[in-house]
Design an enzyme around this catalytic site. Structure first.
Site, short mmCIF file in Angstrom:
data_model
loop_
_atom_site.label_atom_id
_atom_site.label_comp_id
_atom_site.label_asym_id
_atom_site.label_seq_id
_atom_site.Cartn_x
_atom_site.Cartn_y
_atom_site.Cartn_z
N GLY A 1 -4.43 -5.83 -22.27
CA GLY A 1 -4.33 -7.55 -21.76
C GLY A 1 -5.72 -7.23 -20.94
O GLY A 1 -7.02 -6.25 -21.55
N ARG B 1 -1.19 -1.94 -4.35
CA ARG B 1 -0.83 -1.39 -6.25
C ARG B 1 0.40 -0.44 -5.75
O ARG B 1 1.12 -0.84 -7.42
CB ARG B 1 -1.36 0.17 -6.64
CG ARG B 1 -3.34 -0.51 -6.37
CD ARG B 1 -3.71 0.73 -6.36
NE ARG B 1 -5.21 0.60 -6.10
CZ ARG B 1 -6.07 0.00 -5.43
NH1 ARG B 1 -5.90 0.29 -4.29
NH2 ARG B 1 -7.58 -0.16 -5.73
N ASP C 1 -13.52 4.71 -8.26
CA ASP C 1 -13.45 4.81 -7.03
C ASP C 1 -14.71 4.49 -6.55
O ASP C 1 -15.72 4.25 -5.46
CB ASP C 1 -12.26 4.98 -6.74
CG ASP C 1 -11.03 4.80 -6.82
OD1 ASP C 1 -10.99 3.21 -6.93
OD2 ASP C 1 -9.71 5.30 -6.72
N ARG D 1 -17.23 2.52 -7.47
CA ARG D 1 -17.83 1.59 -6.26
C ARG D 1 -18.53 2.19 -4.99
O ARG D 1 -18.75 1.13 -4.42
CB ARG D 1 -15.82 1.15 -6.24
CG ARG D 1 -15.62 -0.08 -7.26
CD ARG D 1 -14.12 -0.04 -7.02
NE ARG D 1 -13.37 -1.70 -7.93
CZ ARG D 1 -12.15 -1.02 -8.26
NH1 ARG D 1 -11.76 -0.37 -7.44
NH2 ARG D 1 -11.66 -2.52 -8.83
N HIS E 1 -5.63 6.92 -4.78
CA HIS E 1 -6.20 6.05 -5.70
C HIS E 1 -5.05 4.38 -4.88
O HIS E 1 -3.97 4.09 -5.41
CB HIS E 1 -5.86 5.31 -6.96
CG HIS E 1 -5.81 4.63 -7.74
ND1 HIS E 1 -7.71 3.99 -7.19
CD2 HIS E 1 -5.74 3.88 -8.09
CE1 HIS E 1 -8.10 2.54 -8.04
NE2 HIS E 1 -6.30 2.16 -8.37
P1 NAI Z 1 -2.44 -7.33 -17.99
O1 NAI Z 1 -1.49 -8.07 -17.66
O2 NAI Z 1 -4.06 -8.40 -18.01
O3 NAI Z 1 -2.42 -6.61 -19.02
C1 NAI Z 1 -1.14 -5.55 -19.08
C2 NAI Z 1 -0.83 -6.17 -20.46
O4 NAI Z 1 0.26 -5.06 -21.23
C3 NAI Z 1 -0.07 -7.51 -20.85
O5 NAI Z 1 -1.20 -7.82 -22.06
C4 NAI Z 1 1.04 -6.82 -21.05
O6 NAI Z 1 1.53 -7.83 -22.51
C5 NAI Z 1 1.23 -5.26 -21.58
N1 NAI Z 1 2.41 -5.02 -22.12
C6 NAI Z 1 3.84 -5.33 -20.96
N2 NAI Z 1 4.46 -3.87 -20.88
C7 NAI Z 1 4.33 -3.11 -22.26
C8 NAI Z 1 4.71 -2.51 -23.04
N3 NAI Z 1 5.94 -2.36 -22.85
N4 NAI Z 1 4.30 -1.87 -24.34
C9 NAI Z 1 2.68 -2.31 -24.44
N5 NAI Z 1 2.70 -3.20 -23.07
C10 NAI Z 1 3.03 -3.76 -22.54
O7 NAI Z 1 -3.37 -6.47 -16.44
P2 NAI Z 1 -4.01 -5.13 -16.38
O8 NAI Z 1 -5.10 -6.74 -15.41
O9 NAI Z 1 -5.18 -5.28 -17.69
O10 NAI Z 1 -3.88 -3.92 -16.00
C11 NAI Z 1 -3.04 -3.56 -16.25
C12 NAI Z 1 -2.79 -2.34 -15.24
O11 NAI Z 1 -3.35 -1.11 -14.71
C13 NAI Z 1 -1.81 -2.47 -13.89
O12 NAI Z 1 -0.84 -2.08 -13.24
C14 NAI Z 1 -3.06 -2.77 -13.13
O13 NAI Z 1 -2.84 -2.52 -11.14
C15 NAI Z 1 -3.78 -1.34 -13.53
N6 NAI Z 1 -4.82 -1.42 -13.36
C16 NAI Z 1 -5.50 0.30 -12.28
C17 NAI Z 1 -6.56 0.77 -11.98
C18 NAI Z 1 -6.62 1.83 -11.76
O14 NAI Z 1 -8.42 2.16 -11.65
N7 NAI Z 1 -5.77 3.45 -12.10
C19 NAI Z 1 -7.31 -0.42 -12.07
C20 NAI Z 1 -7.02 -1.43 -12.60
C21 NAI Z 1 -6.18 -2.00 -13.39
#
Ligand code: NAI
Length: 308
Positions: A9, A88, A148, A151, A175
């Site tokens: 994603g 979150r 963070d 940012r 976080h």
């Molecule tokens: P997104 O929805 O764009 O991508 C997530 C992807 O995971 C999707 O393509 C989906 O099909 C896939 N997915 C779901 N279940 C799956 C599985 N069992 N096996 C393989 N793939 C699977 O979401 P995005 O924006 O990429 O965010 C992803 C995660 O990262 C979220 O939980 C978000 O909150 C988190 N995040 C964490 C950050 C941090 O600083 N730790 C910063 C930004 C996002």
């Protein structure tokens, strides 16, 4: 060396792109559950290779973990991101099941892998990986502090009207919007404490804007951010593959450090070929210690919702 990114994603694809652009990995394997999605993202990214000048091979698979075998590092970004107004922590129910399942598949095919956990609520998801993967604690690293802190530096540079490269600063603890701890007492501009340049009001503004940095973007974008998260992950992956031994704040399992045990929280650490080479204990002011303890309490409560 091979890197797997689970979740093709927004964050996963961005992270794969930055890794490829920096050309330090031999292969990036994208894995997603959505049929054809990872394959499509991989193909699209590969078609930028001749334009952007990298040789990293990017492949994609719909859930075939045998393709990830022998990965040095795996990044878990699979799961749902938050929508405007969500915390979150509200993602825990769905994401915990996904993260646990993905971890088991990764470890099965790459028993020596180092896992970087990105999915939210990240500190709790990193804790879940510790409890379920069987990997040693130096091989599980939560990504939050790197983002963070970036940012924080952005907001510091803005307040100081300085180039970003002149400022330094770090965010530790949780976080989460309330649990982040931007270390104002240690932030500098060209080595001089920023507290010498910024009024208390400006310092509070910078700290608060840093803490809600993710929420601000979620409101603007309608979903959570991806460029800076992807870049932050790529820096961590590079530190491991290139054995940089670089100090990066990461969410790590604590065993007495900073007065906490059996919890993953953001602390500065040296990141190199072994994953976590060393947790660095820096001195905190009394107010910072108190905020760290409060953040730990909140994360513990969220961890209590996990079912193993
Ligand atoms: P997104 O929805 O764009 O991508 C997530 C992807 O995971 C999707 O393509 C989906 O099909 C896939 N997915 C779901 N279940 C799956 C599985 N069992 N096996 C393989 N793939 C699977 O979401 P995005 O924006 O990429 O965010 C992803 C995660 O990262 C979220 O939980 C978000 O909150 C988190 N995040 C964490 C950050 C941090 O600083 N730790 C910063 C930004 C996002």
């Amino acid at each position: 060396m091979k890197v797997t990114v689970v979740g093709a994603g927004a964050v996963g694809a961005s992270c794969a792109e930055y890794i490829a652009m920096k050309d330090f990995a031999s292969e990036v394997v994208l894995v997603d559950i959505k049929e054809g999605f990872a394959e499509g993202k991989a193909m699209d990214l590969m078609q930028t290779a001749s334009l952007n000048g990298f040789d990293t091979k990017i492949t994609g698979t719909t859930g075939d973990y045998s393709k990830t075998a022998g990965s040095k590092v795996a990044v878990i970004t699979s799961g749902i991101p938050r929508k405007p107004g969500m915390t979150r922590e509200e993602l825990i129910g769905i994401n915990a099941g996904i993260v646990k399942d993905v971890t088991a598949n990764l470890v099965k095919h790459s028993p020596d892998v180092i896992i970087i956990v990105v999915s939210n609520p990240m500190d709790t998801m990193a804790y879940l990986v510790h409890k379920t993967s069987g990997l040693p604690k130096n091989k599980i690293i939560g990504m939050g502090g790197a983002l963070d802190s970036a940012r924080f530096k952005y907001r510091l540079a803005e307040a100081l009207e300085s180039p970003i490269s002149d400022v330094d600063g770090m965010v530790i603890a949780a976080h989460s919007d309330t649990g982040m701890l931007p270390l104002m007492s240690k932030a500098t501009r060209n080595g001089v404490p920023v507290t010498e340049f910024l009024s208390e009001e400006q310092q509070n503004y910078v700290a608060e804007e840093t803490k809600v940095g993710g929420a601000t973007l979620t409101k603007l974008l309608g979903t959570s951010a991806w460029y800076a998260p992807g870049a932050a992950v790529s820096v961590m992956v590079q530190a491991i593959l290139c054995d940089h031994k670089k100090m990066i704040p990461c969410s790590l399992m604590l065993e007495g450090e900073y007065g906490q045990s059996d919890i993953c929280l953001g602390v500065p650490a040296i990141i190199g070929a072994n994953g976590v080479e060393k947790i660095v204990e820096i001195s905190l002011t009394d107010a910072e210690k108190e905020k760290f303890t409060t953040a730990a309490k909140a994360v513990r409560e969220v961890n209590g919702d996990l079912k193993f």
